[in-house]
Scaffold this motif. Structure first.
Motif, PDB file in Angstrom:
ATOM      1  N   ARG A 225      -1.655  -0.178 -16.669  1.00 26.06           N
ATOM      2  CA  ARG A 225      -0.363  -0.347 -17.343  1.00 26.06           C
ATOM      3  C   ARG A 225       0.549  -1.283 -16.574  1.00 26.06           C
ATOM      4  NH1 ARG A 225       3.498   4.791 -17.866  1.00 26.06           N
ATOM      5  NH2 ARG A 225       3.249   4.551 -15.609  1.00 26.06           N
ATOM      6  N   GLU A 226       0.566  -1.135 -15.253  1.00 29.39           N
ATOM      7  CA  GLU A 226       1.341  -2.017 -14.389  1.00 29.39           C
ATOM      8  C   GLU A 226       0.467  -2.405 -13.203  1.00 29.39           C
ATOM      9  OE1 GLU A 226       4.956  -0.211 -13.182  1.00 29.39           O
ATOM     10  OE2 GLU A 226       5.694   0.122 -15.211  1.00 29.39           O
ATOM     11  N   PHE A 227       0.537  -3.668 -12.800  1.00 28.94           N
ATOM     12  CA  PHE A 227      -0.302  -4.115 -11.694  1.00 28.94           C
ATOM     13  C   PHE A 227       0.311  -5.350 -11.037  1.00 28.94           C
ATOM     14  CE2 PHE A 227      -1.828  -6.069 -15.632  1.00 28.94           C
ATOM     15  CZ  PHE A 227      -1.795  -7.422 -15.309  1.00 28.94           C
ATOM     16  N   LYS A 228      -0.206  -5.635  -9.847  1.00 24.23           N
ATOM     17  CA  LYS A 228       0.103  -6.882  -9.157  1.00 24.23           C
ATOM     18  C   LYS A 228      -1.177  -7.713  -9.093  1.00 24.23           C
ATOM     19  CE  LYS A 228       3.801  -4.992  -6.251  1.00 24.23           C
ATOM     20  NZ  LYS A 228       4.231  -4.671  -4.851  1.00 24.23           N
ATOM     21  N   ILE A 229      -1.037  -9.033  -9.225  1.00 26.33           N
ATOM     22  CA  ILE A 229      -2.196  -9.914  -9.104  1.00 26.33           C
ATOM     23  C   ILE A 229      -2.418 -10.200  -7.623  1.00 26.33           C
ATOM     24  CG2 ILE A 229      -3.178 -12.157  -9.677  1.00 26.33           C
ATOM     25  CD1 ILE A 229      -1.468 -12.173 -12.200  1.00 26.33           C
ATOM     26  N   ASP A 230      -3.564  -9.763  -7.117  1.00 26.20           N
ATOM     27  CA  ASP A 230      -3.879  -9.925  -5.704  1.00 26.20           C
ATOM     28  C   ASP A 230      -4.517 -11.281  -5.430  1.00 26.20           C
ATOM     29  OD1 ASP A 230      -4.126  -8.555  -3.002  1.00 26.20           O
ATOM     30  OD2 ASP A 230      -6.205  -9.138  -3.334  1.00 26.20           O
TER      31      ASP A 230
END
Length: 403
Positions: A225-230
């Motif tokens: 649902r929510e994430f950071k692009i690593d």
């Protein structure tokens, strides 16, 4: 590599594009080269380069053949070389003879199997009779094995595949002029539930190899649902389209306290032995069940029975059902999908005074703790003949120093 891999197939997918993107993302190039060298095939050179596709910098992986084979075209893969003909059994023997991990070997064999079934259906023959013109060629063996090795090296939590953007019109290949999507791609999409999106681009954007990779790697799970692009990896194709002919793969880090989807299965059983039920429980956990448990219930005609409940990933439902149907007497299984709130979990390993051990750092919503890995504690306790609780406490103290 902890995280979720997201394949953005807005410009299609092919084998060389996939390897390029995964190498750009951080897959070990030396492991890839070593694995390919171990296959015992020759007459090729591997090419690694960076190119610009419509102002986008991308990693280009290619296989240059150096010996004469029967000429075949490989569409979007871009390997316009000469190819030999092989059957599925020949390719399986090549894969099994290589220095691949069990996981990489199985992934590669599954991908070839998917294409073999699609080609067999397209041409009205048995799988064993399929001549692999394109997929059986040296460059495509390398594409599929290389993809499997890169995925095994990156070791994501799971993979999400976007809808596959495909072109239209016709393409010339080993079987003559075929409509786009070519029959093998259409068959793979139909058999494995891949989502396609037809674009205005004239030409082939999804190859059979690319479709097979998507079919095998797709977990059928949703993006967090929510994430950071690593990290971001971009692999270049060979075609020149109005839009960049690239495959973008992103490593995503879900935010703390994320929500995911699980499937709950239930069935009532009243005529199985305790030994059989214990065996089923072991089988379910080995197959990847997130949880499984028994609850005593009263069934019809006042018979005492057991309610078997299994929690698993949605894509594992049929696998769990097969185990239950095979090893118990039940003739029906109820199931439903549900959302669950989960804390962030990060696996770690470290050296302790008692030996190497590991566990999970659990965090989110005000929680921050370390949980030792049961199997590691058990192994140390058995090898050193120490009380389980003492080993658990020692590993927990060490682990909390890493939190």
């Amino acid at each position: 590599m902890s995280g979720v891999l997201y394949f953005d197939c807005a410009s299609g997918i092919s084998g060389d594009m996939t390897i390029g993107a995964l190498l750009d993302l951080g897959a070990d190039r030396e492991k890839l080269i070593h694995a390919i060298d171990s296959l015992g095939i020759d007459g090729y050179e591997l090419k690694f380069d960076r190119v610009i596709k419509n102002s986008v910098s991308a990693f280009k992986f290619d296989v240059m053949l150096t010996e004469h084979h029967d000429h075949e075209s490989h569409g979007t893969e871009g390997h316009h070389h000469h190819h030999g003909h092989r059957h599925l059994g020949d390719i399986v023997r090549i894969i099994e003879g290589g220095a691949l991990t069990p996981r990489a070997s199985e992934l590669a064999k599954k991908m070839f199997g998917v294409v073999a079934e699609a080609e067999a259906k397209a041409h009205g023959v048995e799988v064993e009779q399929v001549h692999f013109h394109e997929v059986g060629a040296v460059d495509s063996i390398i594409d599929i094995v290389g993809t499997a090795v890169c995925i095994d090296d990156l070791d994501p939590e799971y993979v999400v595949i976007s809808p596959l953007s495909e072109g239209q019109g016709y393409v010339n290949c080993a079987h003559g002029t075929l409509p786009v999507p070519v029959p093998a791609v259409a068959n793979i999409a139909a058999a494995h539930g891949l989502k396609l999106r037809i674009t205005d681009t004239m030409g082939e954007m999804v190859t059979p190899t690319g479709a097979a990779i998507a079919a095998v790697l797709s977990s059928e799970r949703e993006l967090p649902r929510e994430f950071k692009i690593d990290r971001i990896g971009i692999g270049a194709g060979t075609r020149e389209y109005e839009n960049p002919n690239v495959l973008r793969v992103m490593l995503l880090k879900p935010e703390e306290g994320d929500v995911d989807t699980v499937t709950e299965l239930e069935t009532n059983i009243d005529d199985c032995t305790p030994e059989a039920m214990g065996f089923v429980m072991d089988m379910l956990f080995k197959a990847g069940a997130k949880d499984a448990y028994f609850t005593g219930v009263q069934m019809k005609k006042s018979r005492p029975g057991v309610l078997l409940t299994v929690i698993c990933a949605p894509e594992d439902r049929r696998k769990m059902e097969d185990i239950i149907f095979t090893h118990t007497s039940t003739i029906g299984i109820r199931y439903r999908e549900m959302k669950r709130s989960v804390l962030k979990r990060e696996k770690i390993e470290f050296d302790t005074e008692l030996g190497r051990a590991g566990g999970k750092i659990v965090s989110g919503r005000g929680v921050h703790r370390f949980v030792p890995e049961y199997d590691d504690v058990k192994k140390i306790a058995e090898e050193r003949r120490l009380p389980f609780d003492m080993v658990y406490s020692a590993v927990k103290r060490e682990g909390e120093g890493h939190v």
